[in-house]
Design a protein around this motif. Structure first.
Motif, PDB file in Angstrom:
ATOM      1  N   ILE A  54      -0.670  17.214  -0.819  1.00 14.65           N
ATOM      2  CA  ILE A  54      -0.560  17.350   0.637  1.00 14.65           C
ATOM      3  C   ILE A  54      -1.159  16.127   1.331  1.00 14.65           C
ATOM      4  O   ILE A  54      -0.605  15.635   2.321  1.00 14.65           O
ATOM      5  N   CYS A  55      -2.277  15.622   0.817  1.00  8.16           N
ATOM      6  CA  CYS A  55      -2.897  14.423   1.421  1.00  8.16           C
ATOM      7  C   CYS A  55      -1.979  13.210   1.313  1.00  8.16           C
ATOM      8  O   CYS A  55      -1.838  12.450   2.281  1.00  8.16           O
ATOM      9  N   THR A  56      -1.346  13.028   0.157  1.00  4.19           N
ATOM     10  CA  THR A  56      -0.426  11.891   0.033  1.00  4.19           C
ATOM     11  C   THR A  56       0.816  12.097   0.892  1.00  4.19           C
ATOM     12  O   THR A  56       1.377  11.123   1.413  1.00  4.19           O
ATOM     13  N   SER A  57       1.240  13.343   1.081  1.00  2.35           N
ATOM     14  CA  SER A  57       2.381  13.614   1.965  1.00  2.35           C
ATOM     15  C   SER A  57       2.053  13.230   3.393  1.00  2.35           C
ATOM     16  O   SER A  57       2.858  12.590   4.089  1.00  2.35           O
ATOM     17  N   ILE A  58       0.862  13.595   3.852  1.00  5.89           N
ATOM     18  CA  ILE A  58       0.442  13.247   5.214  1.00  5.89           C
ATOM     19  C   ILE A  58       0.307  11.734   5.350  1.00  5.89           C
ATOM     20  O   ILE A  58       0.713  11.150   6.362  1.00  5.89           O
ATOM     21  N   THR A 111       3.677  10.226   5.680  1.00  8.97           N
ATOM     22  CA  THR A 111       4.213  10.510   7.008  1.00  8.97           C
ATOM     23  C   THR A 111       3.632   9.550   8.036  1.00  8.97           C
ATOM     24  O   THR A 111       4.344   9.062   8.927  1.00  8.97           O
ATOM     25  N   ILE A 112       2.358   9.253   7.925  1.00 14.96           N
ATOM     26  CA  ILE A 112       1.721   8.299   8.850  1.00 14.96           C
ATOM     27  C   ILE A 112       2.311   6.910   8.660  1.00 14.96           C
ATOM     28  O   ILE A 112       2.598   6.200   9.637  1.00 14.96           O
ATOM     29  N   PHE A 113       2.509   6.493   7.407  1.00 14.13           N
ATOM     30  CA  PHE A 113       3.131   5.188   7.158  1.00 14.13           C
ATOM     31  C   PHE A 113       4.533   5.129   7.755  1.00 14.13           C
ATOM     32  O   PHE A 113       4.929   4.127   8.350  1.00 14.13           O
ATOM     33  N   ALA A 114       5.301   6.200   7.596  1.00  7.36           N
ATOM     34  CA  ALA A 114       6.665   6.226   8.127  1.00  7.36           C
ATOM     35  C   ALA A 114       6.665   6.176   9.648  1.00  7.36           C
ATOM     36  O   ALA A 114       7.526   5.532  10.258  1.00  7.36           O
ATOM     37  N   ALA A 115       5.698   6.843  10.281  1.00  5.36           N
ATOM     38  CA  ALA A 115       5.630   6.832  11.742  1.00  5.36           C
ATOM     39  C   ALA A 115       5.253   5.445  12.264  1.00  5.36           C
ATOM     40  O   ALA A 115       5.737   5.024  13.312  1.00  5.36           O
ATOM     41  N   GLU A 116       4.388   4.741  11.534  1.00  3.95           N
ATOM     42  CA  GLU A 116       4.003   3.391  11.958  1.00  3.95           C
ATOM     43  C   GLU A 116       5.165   2.412  11.828  1.00  3.95           C
ATOM     44  O   GLU A 116       5.310   1.495  12.631  1.00  3.95           O
ATOM     45  N   MET A 155       0.817  -1.192   0.000  1.00  2.00           N
ATOM     46  CA  MET A 155       0.000   0.000   0.000  1.00  2.00           C
ATOM     47  C   MET A 155       0.867   1.263   0.000  1.00  2.00           C
ATOM     48  O   MET A 155       0.544   2.250  -0.653  1.00  2.00           O
ATOM     49  N   GLU A 156       1.955   1.187   0.751  1.00  3.57           N
ATOM     50  CA  GLU A 156       2.853   2.346   0.839  1.00  3.57           C
ATOM     51  C   GLU A 156       3.476   2.662  -0.522  1.00  3.57           C
ATOM     52  O   GLU A 156       3.624   3.836  -0.882  1.00  3.57           O
ATOM     53  N   ASN A 157       3.810   1.632  -1.279  1.00  5.32           N
ATOM     54  CA  ASN A 157       4.401   1.853  -2.601  1.00  5.32           C
ATOM     55  C   ASN A 157       3.407   2.500  -3.560  1.00  5.32           C
ATOM     56  O   ASN A 157       3.786   3.333  -4.388  1.00  5.32           O
ATOM     57  N   VAL A 158       2.142   2.114  -3.454  1.00  3.72           N
ATOM     58  CA  VAL A 158       1.108   2.700  -4.318  1.00  3.72           C
ATOM     59  C   VAL A 158       0.964   4.192  -4.009  1.00  3.72           C
ATOM     60  O   VAL A 158       0.917   5.023  -4.920  1.00  3.72           O
ATOM     61  N   VAL A 159       0.922   4.528  -2.723  1.00  7.70           N
ATOM     62  CA  VAL A 159       0.793   5.933  -2.327  1.00  7.70           C
ATOM     63  C   VAL A 159       2.028   6.717  -2.779  1.00  7.70           C
ATOM     64  O   VAL A 159       1.925   7.865  -3.219  1.00  7.70           O
ATOM     65  N   LEU A 160       3.200   6.105  -2.677  1.00 10.72           N
ATOM     66  CA  LEU A 160       4.431   6.775  -3.090  1.00 10.72           C
ATOM     67  C   LEU A 160       4.437   7.046  -4.597  1.00 10.72           C
ATOM     68  O   LEU A 160       4.827   8.127  -5.047  1.00 10.72           O
ATOM     69  N   ILE A 161       3.975   6.086  -5.392  1.00  8.58           N
ATOM     70  CA  ILE A 161       3.912   6.278  -6.843  1.00  8.58           C
ATOM     71  C   ILE A 161       2.903   7.371  -7.196  1.00  8.58           C
ATOM     72  O   ILE A 161       3.166   8.239  -8.027  1.00  8.58           O
ATOM     73  N   VAL A 162       1.739   7.361  -6.537  1.00  7.21           N
ATOM     74  CA  VAL A 162       0.737   8.402  -6.763  1.00  7.21           C
ATOM     75  C   VAL A 162       1.310   9.767  -6.370  1.00  7.21           C
ATOM     76  O   VAL A 162       1.098  10.780  -7.058  1.00  7.21           O
ATOM     77  N   HIS A 163       2.061   9.800  -5.275  1.00 10.76           N
ATOM     78  CA  HIS A 163       2.688  11.039  -4.800  1.00 10.76           C
ATOM     79  C   HIS A 163       3.663  11.595  -5.840  1.00 10.76           C
ATOM     80  O   HIS A 163       3.664  12.798  -6.121  1.00 10.76           O
TER      81      HIS A 163
END
Length: 121
Positions: A61-65, A68-73, A1-9
């Motif tokens: 901004i939403c994908t950045s947040i 950040t949540i994924f990185a904190a987890e 999931m994190e990779n998908v968000v990163l690609i979209v970002h």
């Protein structure tokens, strides 16, 4: 999931750059200049590229947040130094002062006979 968000970002970042570069330059900095008509208005007309810029910026901004949540987890409670297994040198040796101490920081008093320029002897 994190990779998908990163690609979209990344796609959003590139799209945002492209849309900003496609927009017409208003000339002048800080809102000065511009090719407005006779009346000076405080609010510019919203164009399609302007609305698209806002949409992409909010999504960015939403994908950045979210990232950040994924990185904190995924972050552990330990330091990078702890994972290396090596104690830092500052913990092994007592701290020594890095600069002059006490009265060395002050200039000589007016009645002092100390030379203003240190001599090499």
């Amino acid at each position: 999931m994190e990779n998908v968000v990163l690609i979209v970002h990344l796609i959003l970042a590139l799209s945002l750059i492209a849309v900003v570069l496609l927009q017409r330059s208003e000339g002048g900095g800080l809102g000065m200049g511009g090719g407005g008509g006779g009346a000076v208005s405080g609010r510019a007309a919203a164009t399609a590229l302007g609305k698209l810029t806002w949409l992409l910026a909010i999504a960015f901004i939403c994908t950045s947040i979210t990232l950040t949540i994924f990185a904190a987890e995924n972050a552990s409670g330990s330091s990078v130094v702890d994972r290396l297994g090596v104690t830092p040198p500052a913990l092994n040796e007592p701290a020594s002062p890095a600069g002059p101490e006490g009265d060395d920081l002050l200039p000589p008093a007016p009645g002092d006979n100390a030379p203003l320029v240190p001599t090499l002897e």
